[in-house]
Design a protein around this motif. Sequence first.
Motif, PDB file in Angstrom:
ATOM      1  N   THR A   1      20.052  25.152  34.005  1.00 23.69           N
ATOM      2  CA  THR A   1      19.995  25.799  35.318  1.00 23.69           C
ATOM      3  C   THR A   1      18.736  26.635  35.529  1.00 23.69           C
TER       4      THR A   1
ATOM      5  N   GLN B   1      22.179  25.425  43.692  1.00 18.79           N
ATOM      6  CA  GLN B   1      22.009  24.365  42.703  1.00 18.79           C
ATOM      7  C   GLN B   1      22.623  24.760  41.367  1.00 18.79           C
ATOM      8  N   ILE B   2      22.487  26.061  41.017  1.00 20.32           N
ATOM      9  CA  ILE B   2      23.083  26.532  39.770  1.00 20.32           C
ATOM     10  C   ILE B   2      24.585  26.298  39.798  1.00 20.32           C
TER      11      ILE B   2
ATOM     12  N   ILE C   1      25.318  22.573  39.347  1.00 16.03           N
ATOM     13  CA  ILE C   1      25.144  22.100  37.962  1.00 16.03           C
ATOM     14  C   ILE C   1      26.290  22.615  37.091  1.00 16.03           C
ATOM     15  N   ARG C   2      26.689  23.866  37.309  1.00 17.24           N
ATOM     16  CA  ARG C   2      27.808  24.420  36.531  1.00 17.24           C
ATOM     17  C   ARG C   2      29.082  23.634  36.780  1.00 17.24           C
TER      18      ARG C   2
ATOM     19  N   THR D   1      21.042  28.795  27.196  1.00 16.02           N
ATOM     20  CA  THR D   1      20.759  29.556  28.407  1.00 16.02           C
ATOM     21  C   THR D   1      20.384  30.968  27.995  1.00 16.02           C
TER      22      THR D   1
ATOM     23  N   GLU E   1      26.419  32.968  33.061  1.00 16.75           N
ATOM     24  CA  GLU E   1      26.571  31.521  33.030  1.00 16.75           C
ATOM     25  C   GLU E   1      27.364  31.089  31.792  1.00 16.75           C
TER      26      GLU E   1
END
Lengths: 234, 314
Positions: free
Chosen positions: B161, B168-169, B172-173, B189, B194
């Motif tokens: 990410t 977008q994060i 993706i998560r 990360t 996250e």
Amino acid sequence: MKQIKIIAIKEFKDYFISPIAYIVISLFLIVTGWFFFSTFFIFGRADLRDFFSLLPITFSFIIPAITMRLFSEEKNIGSYETLLTMPVSFTDIALGKFFAATLFTASMLIPTISYPIFISFIGEIDSGPVIGGYLGAIFLAAAYCSIGLFASSLTRNQIVAFIIGCALCFTLTILDKLLFFMPAKIIWVIEHIGATSHFTNISKGIIDSRDILYFVSVIFIFIFSTYIVMHEKN
Amino acid sequence: MIEVQNLTKNFKDFRAVNNISMTIRKGEILGLLGPNGAGKTTILRMLTGYFRPSSGTIKIKSFQMPKDAIRIKSLIGYLPESAPLYHNMLVYDYLEYIAKIKGIDDKEKRYDRFLQLSDLCGLSSIMDKPIATLSKGLKQRVGLAHAMMTDPEILILDEPTSGLDPNQIAEIRDIIKTIGKEKTIIFSTHILSEAEATCDRIAIINKGRMVADDTTANLKQSIKQNSFINLSLKGALKEDAASLLKSIHSNLDIKEVEPLEKDLVSFEITNSDDRDFRSDIYLKIKETDWIIIQLTKESQALEKIFRELTREGA
């Protein structure tokens, strides 16, 4: 085997996606075409001897320009990591790239087939040396491609790869003409290391297994060296 | 599933990874956490076979690195940091190349897989675009599609990410969580929330060493004094409020903080034992004519653990 084919096709297509292919091919055709035809009508011989005698020197500059990107570019943009973490072996990668470059140089020679065709209209042309010449050209190109591939595997900088490749190919090309400066005892070895004499033999239409063996050995040595570099660098 | 023992990697004089051992079970989502330059990427690169370990062993299923490197590589889907792709190819051509090289020979099968992946990663509108023209987030998605091409058992994602916008994060998560139900996932990360939100287990790396490796819940429990209370009052004077709060219990540590809005006074209250003082605070303030705007308990366990374990000289 299948992996080699997939990589080779991808690399070969890559040449034609970018403008490099067209620039290199035009440059090659202009240079060889000019030098060949500028003296062709003066000598008035219906053969391609002058064209083929020029090839080793043009190849030693053109081929490193073709091969410089093979590894350097991938290392530079980082896709080398993607490539190496896919289920392919180092050998597959090295051979795939080698075949792509060789195939590209072979396709660069295709337009020059028009020379013997046109010459055959104006005089009797002996087909033996022409066929031998093209065969020799492909062996020579393959050998120089393996050298260029090796140079490219050494660095992430394409310019550096180009210069190393040129230096190696050029040395092999002119080695025959440097015998004068060599100690007498080792001349017989050096004589066989130079590429030009082997290429000239084949391009006369004499296909000798020693010459073929020479080119195959050069190809093998440099692809194997590439493999070792890949192995050591990771 | 994955067993790593005494893994060490040296670059000349620099020891990037120092004697790391861990076991990752099937179906686990492991977050590799650490400050920049801690050695996360190096560990992942060794797991995927890009780097050769200086010493130590990596065993994945029954295969040993580097002897069975090719077999292992076909088990793993890997998204390198910042998704390095071939810039001059079209997305479709790139995926086709990857599919072929990963051994999906059947044309129909390849096509079906592209459809699934473009649904999952949202690629349908960019299939015919050159990779060079894509934004970072879109490249990341293509990289993710690449990693998941053969539906691999293990997914290794290096900072999936980083550099993406918040939408977008989140996307993706979501993808990681969806596929994480069946797959073993390792991702690195440096964003704590996250890791907290997506991982079953967290390994914290600092300067090449493993400094913590436990489930998220256990890690949180392992540290005491992990919570503090945020209090904001309206209509109170700072000094009066502070002395009133002090009088509740001698263990309370009251710190004045920047108020949320104008006309408020805000405090951060920590206590040295486990007791929850929120009701005491409420009752005390009820006796005055102040108004409670905010009274919340906050836990920053992970952040605290992370800072403690990775601070300079630790």
